[in-house]
Write a protein that holds these residues in place. Structure first.
Motif, PDB file in Angstrom:
ATOM      1  N   HIS A  96      89.311  41.158  68.429  1.00  0.00           N
ATOM      2  CA  HIS A  96      88.858  41.640  69.740  1.00  0.00           C
ATOM      3  C   HIS A  96      88.333  43.070  69.623  1.00  0.00           C
ATOM      4  O   HIS A  96      87.246  43.386  70.093  1.00  0.00           O
ATOM      5  N   TRP A  97      89.114  43.929  68.950  1.00  0.00           N
ATOM      6  CA  TRP A  97      88.721  45.347  68.892  1.00  0.00           C
ATOM      7  C   TRP A  97      87.622  45.594  67.875  1.00  0.00           C
ATOM      8  O   TRP A  97      86.793  46.482  68.065  1.00  0.00           O
ATOM      9  N   ASP A  98      87.567  44.815  66.796  1.00  0.00           N
ATOM     10  CA  ASP A  98      86.472  44.954  65.834  1.00  0.00           C
ATOM     11  C   ASP A  98      85.139  44.635  66.489  1.00  0.00           C
ATOM     12  O   ASP A  98      84.118  45.216  66.143  1.00  0.00           O
TER      13      ASP A  98
ATOM     14  N   ALA B 116     102.044  51.300  76.462  1.00  0.00           N
ATOM     15  CA  ALA B 116     102.380  50.090  75.698  1.00  0.00           C
ATOM     16  C   ALA B 116     101.189  49.132  75.709  1.00  0.00           C
ATOM     17  O   ALA B 116     100.869  48.543  76.736  1.00  0.00           O
ATOM     18  N   GLY B 117     100.543  49.003  74.541  1.00  0.00           N
ATOM     19  CA  GLY B 117      99.308  48.205  74.462  1.00  0.00           C
ATOM     20  C   GLY B 117      98.144  49.071  74.909  1.00  0.00           C
ATOM     21  O   GLY B 117      97.373  48.717  75.788  1.00  0.00           O
ATOM     22  N   CYS B 118      98.011  50.231  74.225  1.00  0.00           N
ATOM     23  CA  CYS B 118      97.096  51.282  74.703  1.00  0.00           C
ATOM     24  C   CYS B 118      95.635  50.993  74.416  1.00  0.00           C
ATOM     25  O   CYS B 118      94.754  51.675  74.952  1.00  0.00           O
TER      26      CYS B 118
ATOM     27  N   ALA C 103     100.928  53.023  71.786  1.00  0.00           N
ATOM     28  CA  ALA C 103     101.338  52.005  70.819  1.00  0.00           C
ATOM     29  C   ALA C 103     100.518  50.743  71.038  1.00  0.00           C
ATOM     30  O   ALA C 103     100.266  50.334  72.183  1.00  0.00           O
ATOM     31  N   ASP C 104     100.104  50.147  69.930  1.00  0.00           N
ATOM     32  CA  ASP C 104      99.293  48.924  70.014  1.00  0.00           C
ATOM     33  C   ASP C 104      99.477  48.136  68.722  1.00  0.00           C
ATOM     34  O   ASP C 104      99.756  48.703  67.668  1.00  0.00           O
ATOM     35  N   ILE C 105      99.260  46.831  68.840  1.00  0.00           N
ATOM     36  CA  ILE C 105      99.370  45.960  67.656  1.00  0.00           C
ATOM     37  C   ILE C 105      98.131  46.074  66.770  1.00  0.00           C
ATOM     38  O   ILE C 105      98.174  45.711  65.602  1.00  0.00           O
ATOM     39  N   SER C 106      97.018  46.573  67.325  1.00  0.00           N
ATOM     40  CA  SER C 106      95.742  46.551  66.607  1.00  0.00           C
ATOM     41  C   SER C 106      95.425  47.890  65.953  1.00  0.00           C
ATOM     42  O   SER C 106      95.249  48.905  66.633  1.00  0.00           O
TER      43      SER C 106
ATOM     44  N   ALA D 281     102.342  48.871  66.232  1.00  0.00           N
ATOM     45  CA  ALA D 281     103.583  48.084  66.309  1.00  0.00           C
ATOM     46  C   ALA D 281     103.349  46.840  67.159  1.00  0.00           C
ATOM     47  O   ALA D 281     102.548  46.862  68.099  1.00  0.00           O
ATOM     48  N   ASP D 282     104.066  45.792  66.801  1.00  0.00           N
ATOM     49  CA  ASP D 282     104.124  44.612  67.667  1.00  0.00           C
ATOM     50  C   ASP D 282     105.233  44.894  68.682  1.00  0.00           C
ATOM     51  O   ASP D 282     106.426  44.882  68.352  1.00  0.00           O
ATOM     52  N   LEU D 283     104.828  45.170  69.905  1.00  0.00           N
ATOM     53  CA  LEU D 283     105.802  45.635  70.905  1.00  0.00           C
ATOM     54  C   LEU D 283     106.765  44.540  71.356  1.00  0.00           C
ATOM     55  O   LEU D 283     107.763  44.834  72.005  1.00  0.00           O
ATOM     56  N   THR D 284     106.476  43.302  70.989  1.00  0.00           N
ATOM     57  CA  THR D 284     107.401  42.227  71.378  1.00  0.00           C
ATOM     58  C   THR D 284     108.665  42.250  70.519  1.00  0.00           C
ATOM     59  O   THR D 284     109.689  41.686  70.904  1.00  0.00           O
TER      60      THR D 284
ATOM     61  N   THR E 225     101.801  50.335  81.175  1.00  0.00           N
ATOM     62  CA  THR E 225     101.085  49.272  80.465  1.00  0.00           C
ATOM     63  C   THR E 225      99.995  48.724  81.372  1.00  0.00           C
ATOM     64  O   THR E 225     100.210  48.523  82.571  1.00  0.00           O
ATOM     65  N   HIS E 226      98.813  48.516  80.786  1.00  0.00           N
ATOM     66  CA  HIS E 226      97.656  48.072  81.573  1.00  0.00           C
ATOM     67  C   HIS E 226      97.035  46.877  80.881  1.00  0.00           C
ATOM     68  O   HIS E 226      96.451  47.025  79.797  1.00  0.00           O
ATOM     69  N   TYR E 227      97.194  45.729  81.448  1.00  0.00           N
ATOM     70  CA  TYR E 227      96.553  44.480  80.990  1.00  0.00           C
ATOM     71  C   TYR E 227      96.961  44.052  79.582  1.00  0.00           C
ATOM     72  O   TYR E 227      96.250  43.248  78.964  1.00  0.00           O
TER      73      TYR E 227
HETATM   74  C1  LIG Z   1      93.287  43.680  77.347  1.00  0.00           C
HETATM   75  S1  LIG Z   1      93.732  44.933  76.195  1.00  0.00           S
HETATM   76  C2  LIG Z   1      94.089  46.323  77.257  1.00  0.00           C
HETATM   77  C3  LIG Z   1      93.971  47.629  76.554  1.00  0.00           C
HETATM   78  C4  LIG Z   1      94.180  48.870  77.411  1.00  0.00           C
HETATM   79  N1  LIG Z   1      95.559  48.958  77.879  1.00  0.00           N
HETATM   80  C5  LIG Z   1      93.220  48.890  78.575  1.00  0.00           C
HETATM   81  O1  LIG Z   1      93.652  48.805  79.722  1.00  0.00           O
HETATM   82  O2  LIG Z   1      92.017  49.010  78.320  1.00  0.00           O
HETATM   83  C6  LIG Z   1      95.376  44.421  75.698  1.00  0.00           C
HETATM   84  C7  LIG Z   1      95.961  45.320  74.611  1.00  0.00           C
HETATM   85  O3  LIG Z   1      97.291  44.899  74.305  1.00  0.00           O
HETATM   86  C8  LIG Z   1      97.453  44.983  72.910  1.00  0.00           C
HETATM   87  N2  LIG Z   1      98.537  44.070  72.514  1.00  0.00           N
HETATM   88  C9  LIG Z   1      98.571  42.736  72.658  1.00  0.00           C
HETATM   89  N3  LIG Z   1      99.719  42.230  72.152  1.00  0.00           N
HETATM   90  C10 LIG Z   1     100.425  43.287  71.693  1.00  0.00           C
HETATM   91  C11 LIG Z   1     101.684  43.411  71.064  1.00  0.00           C
HETATM   92  N4  LIG Z   1     102.449  42.349  70.797  1.00  0.00           N
HETATM   93  N5  LIG Z   1     102.109  44.645  70.719  1.00  0.00           N
HETATM   94  C12 LIG Z   1     101.331  45.734  70.963  1.00  0.00           C
HETATM   95  N6  LIG Z   1     100.138  45.682  71.565  1.00  0.00           N
HETATM   96  C13 LIG Z   1      99.676  44.468  71.925  1.00  0.00           C
HETATM   97  C14 LIG Z   1      96.093  44.570  72.342  1.00  0.00           C
HETATM   98  O4  LIG Z   1      95.864  44.935  71.008  1.00  0.00           O
HETATM   99  C15 LIG Z   1      95.161  45.272  73.323  1.00  0.00           C
HETATM  100  O5  LIG Z   1      94.825  46.566  72.881  1.00  0.00           O
END
Ligand SMILES: C[S@@+](CC[C@H](N)C(=O)[O-])C[C@H]1O[C@@H](n2cnc3c(N)ncnc32)[C@H](O)[C@@H]1O
Length: 204
Positions: free
Chosen positions: A13-15, A43-45, A64-67, A90-93, A106-108
């Motif tokens: 997605h991010w690439d 969380a999931g920045c 923090a983000d998984i990507s 980090a995998d926040l789960t 956290t946003h989306y």
């Molecule tokens: C739809 S994007 C939203 C990004 C940002 N918060 C925004 O509002 O633009 C969802 C984000 O959640 C991250 N994400 C999804 N699963 C995750 C996990 N298990 N741990 C950490 N980050 C995660 C994704 O990599 C992605 O950057």
């Protein structure tokens, strides 16, 4: 569900991203107005717009983000903006930080686990007296399948679903909203986003 929403999905997605949000989420701006800056975790920045905006307001921010690809972009944007943010891949789960934050936001973010389980998990990281802000895709009661450009059904929630996670003896509900907003200007590029917005504060 057509994707696992795992690390591989999010790296791809991010690439693929050619345009990145630079403006912070308006609900974050609205919901932190009047708060004293302290420590914050996004969380999931993603590409970091919200984390960078918080740092510009004087918060000490961890994004923090998984990507890794998302964090790479976020770090570059923070350098351009001249702010310090701590970026953690980090995998926040499954992440178990020992730190606690005055604000967890956290946003989306939609991971591979059920959306409400994710919110319950990140709520543990809010310091006593601190707040959790959740901005999620609003569940459309009439639809059970998502179409192109719409959020995946399993990532959608209502404000009531979210507030039900927080028991009144430990949490105060400050905000519970369901709202629509238009992004992308006018005409063919405009898009309506429907959001669930909840802010809760942990009692001391
Ligand atoms: C739809 S994007 C939203 C990004 C940002 N918060 C925004 O509002 O633009 C969802 C984000 O959640 C991250 N994400 C999804 N699963 C995750 C996990 N298990 N741990 C950490 N980050 C995660 C994704 O990599 C992605 O950057």
């Amino acid at each position: 569900m057509t994707h696992a929403f795992d690390k591989e999905y999010w790296e791809h997605h991010w690439d693929d991203r050619t345009s990145r949000t630079v403006a912070a989420n308006p609900y974050l701006v609205q919901e932190t107005a009047g708060s004293m800056p302290g420590t914050a975790l996004d969380a999931g920045c993603g590409a970091g717009a919200e984390a960078i905006w918080l740092a510009e307001q004087g918060w000490r921010v961890t994004g923090a983000d998984i990507s890794a690809a998302a964090l790479d972009t976020a770090a570059k944007q923070a350098r351009s903006a001249g702010v310090d943010v701590t970026w953690i891949e980090a995998d926040l789960t499954t992440w178990n930080p020992t730190d606690r934050w005055d604000l967890v936001t956290t946003h989306y973010a939609h991971p591979s686990i059920p959306q409400l389980d994710f919110y319950r998990h990140i709520a543990q990281w809010v310091a006593p007296g601190g707040s959790l802000l959740i901005v999620g895709h609003l569940h459309d009661r009439g639809h059970h399948h998502s179409h192109d450009g719409e959020p995946p059904h399993e990532a959608t929630v209502t404000a009531t679903d979210i507030t039900a996670l927080f028991d009144a003896s430990s949490w105060r509900i400050d905000t519970a909203l369901e709202r629509s907003r238009t992004v992308g200007g006018t005409g063919v590029h405009s898009k309506t986003l429907r959001d669930a917005v909840v802010r809760v504060t942990r009692r001391n």
